[in-house]
Enzyme design. Structure first.
Site, PDB file in Angstrom:
ATOM      1  N   CYS A 145      -6.377  -9.654  -1.357  1.00  0.00           N
ATOM      2  CA  CYS A 145      -6.083 -10.109  -0.167  1.00  0.00           C
ATOM      3  C   CYS A 145      -7.294 -10.928   0.843  1.00  0.00           C
ATOM      4  O   CYS A 145      -7.842 -10.954  -0.120  1.00  0.00           O
ATOM      5  CB  CYS A 145      -5.275  -9.552   0.383  1.00  0.00           C
ATOM      6  SG  CYS A 145      -5.633  -7.829   1.570  1.00  0.00           S
ATOM      7  N   ASN A 187      -8.584  -7.141   2.826  1.00  0.00           N
ATOM      8  CA  ASN A 187      -8.953  -5.680   1.966  1.00  0.00           C
ATOM      9  C   ASN A 187      -9.008  -5.008   2.946  1.00  0.00           C
ATOM     10  O   ASN A 187      -9.286  -3.790   2.653  1.00  0.00           O
ATOM     11  CB  ASN A 187     -10.694  -6.041   1.073  1.00  0.00           C
ATOM     12  CG  ASN A 187     -10.164  -4.462   0.019  1.00  0.00           C
ATOM     13  OD1 ASN A 187     -11.473  -4.267  -0.376  1.00  0.00           O
ATOM     14  ND2 ASN A 187      -8.913  -4.539  -0.170  1.00  0.00           N
ATOM     15  N   ASP A 222       0.945 -11.658   5.147  1.00  0.00           N
ATOM     16  CA  ASP A 222      -0.078 -10.900   5.947  1.00  0.00           C
ATOM     17  C   ASP A 222       0.352 -10.382   7.318  1.00  0.00           C
ATOM     18  O   ASP A 222       0.684 -10.440   8.411  1.00  0.00           O
ATOM     19  CB  ASP A 222      -1.811 -12.548   6.456  1.00  0.00           C
ATOM     20  CG  ASP A 222      -2.802 -11.129   7.270  1.00  0.00           C
ATOM     21  OD1 ASP A 222      -2.159 -10.029   7.379  1.00  0.00           O
ATOM     22  OD2 ASP A 222      -3.583 -11.381   7.570  1.00  0.00           O
ATOM     23  N   CYS A 248      -4.628  -4.956   4.528  1.00  0.00           N
ATOM     24  CA  CYS A 248      -3.933  -4.248   5.110  1.00  0.00           C
ATOM     25  C   CYS A 248      -3.209  -4.931   3.431  1.00  0.00           C
ATOM     26  O   CYS A 248      -3.185  -3.382   3.304  1.00  0.00           O
ATOM     27  CB  CYS A 248      -3.453  -5.669   5.784  1.00  0.00           C
ATOM     28  SG  CYS A 248      -4.076  -5.613   7.722  1.00  0.00           S
ATOM     29  N   ARG A 249      -3.456  -5.919   2.507  1.00  0.00           N
ATOM     30  CA  ARG A 249      -2.289  -5.807   2.098  1.00  0.00           C
ATOM     31  C   ARG A 249      -3.209  -5.399   0.408  1.00  0.00           C
ATOM     32  O   ARG A 249      -2.032  -3.867  -0.083  1.00  0.00           O
ATOM     33  CB  ARG A 249      -1.611  -7.727   2.198  1.00  0.00           C
ATOM     34  CG  ARG A 249      -0.800  -6.955   2.992  1.00  0.00           C
ATOM     35  CD  ARG A 249      -1.218  -9.328   2.782  1.00  0.00           C
ATOM     36  NE  ARG A 249      -1.710 -10.240   3.303  1.00  0.00           N
ATOM     37  CZ  ARG A 249      -2.701 -10.991   3.443  1.00  0.00           C
ATOM     38  NH1 ARG A 249      -1.428 -12.004   2.492  1.00  0.00           N
ATOM     39  NH2 ARG A 249      -3.620 -12.088   3.491  1.00  0.00           N
ATOM     40  N   SER A 250      -3.806  -5.174   0.434  1.00  0.00           N
ATOM     41  CA  SER A 250      -4.857  -5.379  -0.947  1.00  0.00           C
ATOM     42  C   SER A 250      -4.853  -3.922  -1.377  1.00  0.00           C
ATOM     43  O   SER A 250      -4.658  -3.054  -2.334  1.00  0.00           O
ATOM     44  CB  SER A 250      -5.332  -5.451  -1.438  1.00  0.00           C
ATOM     45  OG  SER A 250      -6.331  -5.822  -0.585  1.00  0.00           O
TER      46      SER A 250
HETATM   47  P1  4NP Z   1      -5.393  -8.650   4.557  1.00  0.00           P
HETATM   48  O1  4NP Z   1      -5.056  -8.683   6.583  1.00  0.00           O
HETATM   49  O2  4NP Z   1      -5.830 -10.001   3.909  1.00  0.00           O
HETATM   50  O3  4NP Z   1      -3.639  -8.195   3.846  1.00  0.00           O
HETATM   51  O4  4NP Z   1      -6.438  -7.038   4.795  1.00  0.00           O
HETATM   52  C1  4NP Z   1      -5.980  -9.321   7.204  1.00  0.00           C
HETATM   53  C2  4NP Z   1      -6.978  -8.330   7.519  1.00  0.00           C
HETATM   54  C3  4NP Z   1      -8.398  -9.011   8.521  1.00  0.00           C
HETATM   55  C4  4NP Z   1      -7.877 -10.173   8.836  1.00  0.00           C
HETATM   56  C5  4NP Z   1      -7.238 -10.631   8.004  1.00  0.00           C
HETATM   57  C6  4NP Z   1      -6.096 -10.470   7.182  1.00  0.00           C
HETATM   58  N1  4NP Z   1      -9.013 -10.141   9.445  1.00  0.00           N
HETATM   59  O5  4NP Z   1      -9.584 -11.849   9.597  1.00  0.00           O
HETATM   60  O6  4NP Z   1     -10.042  -9.752   9.845  1.00  0.00           O
END
Ligand code: 4NP
Length: 144
Positions: free
Chosen positions: A7, A10, A117, A12-14
């Site tokens: 994702c 790295n 997200d 939240c989702r992955s």
């Molecule tokens: P993820 O979510 O892609 O599911 O891990 C996010 C976590 C942090 C950020 C963006 C998306 N960020 O911009 O810090």
């Protein structure tokens, strides 16, 4: 078989996808190794977002020991399948692929839908978990 979940951050989702896929593979006695990575580098070295940790724990899965890392070129060779959460991840990762064969390892986890997200909306972690779990169950059926 080696599977990578990707994702943006790295955190939240992955990490959820890694935890769920490894859990299901273990349950089915499959010799699969699952890892995850982010296209971005903001959170490298951190653990998963505590909301993802809590959501996974509610489903009996411990993702708290995972450590965030960034996607790297060598991942194309190391993994048999690379599953991404959304179309941004898809174009980011595919644009790094050295050739068409390696680019073809990269697919959306849900086939033709995205895992949104949840970072800015606490209420989305449970629905995101359920989307990811559904995708992982389909992958087990497809690849086992
Ligand atoms: P993820 O979510 O892609 O599911 O891990 C996010 C976590 C942090 C950020 C963006 C998306 N960020 O911009 O810090």
């Amino acid at each position: 078989m080696k599977i990578l979940m990707v994702c943006l951050g790295n955190i939240c989702r992955s990490p959820l996808a890694e935890g769920v896929m490894q859990h299901l593979a273990d349950e089915h006695d499959l010799d699969w190794k699952v890892d995850s990575a982010g296209t971005g580098s903001w959170h490298v070295g951190e653990g998963p977002d505590r909301r993802s940790v809590r959501t996974a724990r509610n489903h009996g899965i411990d993702i708290s020991k995972q450590v965030c890392r960034q996607f790297r070129l060598s991942d194309f060779e190391r993994f048999d399948h690379i599953f991404v959460m959304d179309r941004y991840n898809l174009s980011d990762v595919q644009s790094m692929a050295p050739d068409e064969g390696l680019a073809s390892k990269v697919r959306l986890l849900l086939g033709n839908r995205e895992v949104p997200d949840p970072y800015y909306d606490d209420s989305q972690f449970e629905p995101v978990f359920e989307l990811i779990e559904g995708g992982c169950k389909d992958i087990i059926k497809l690849l086992r």
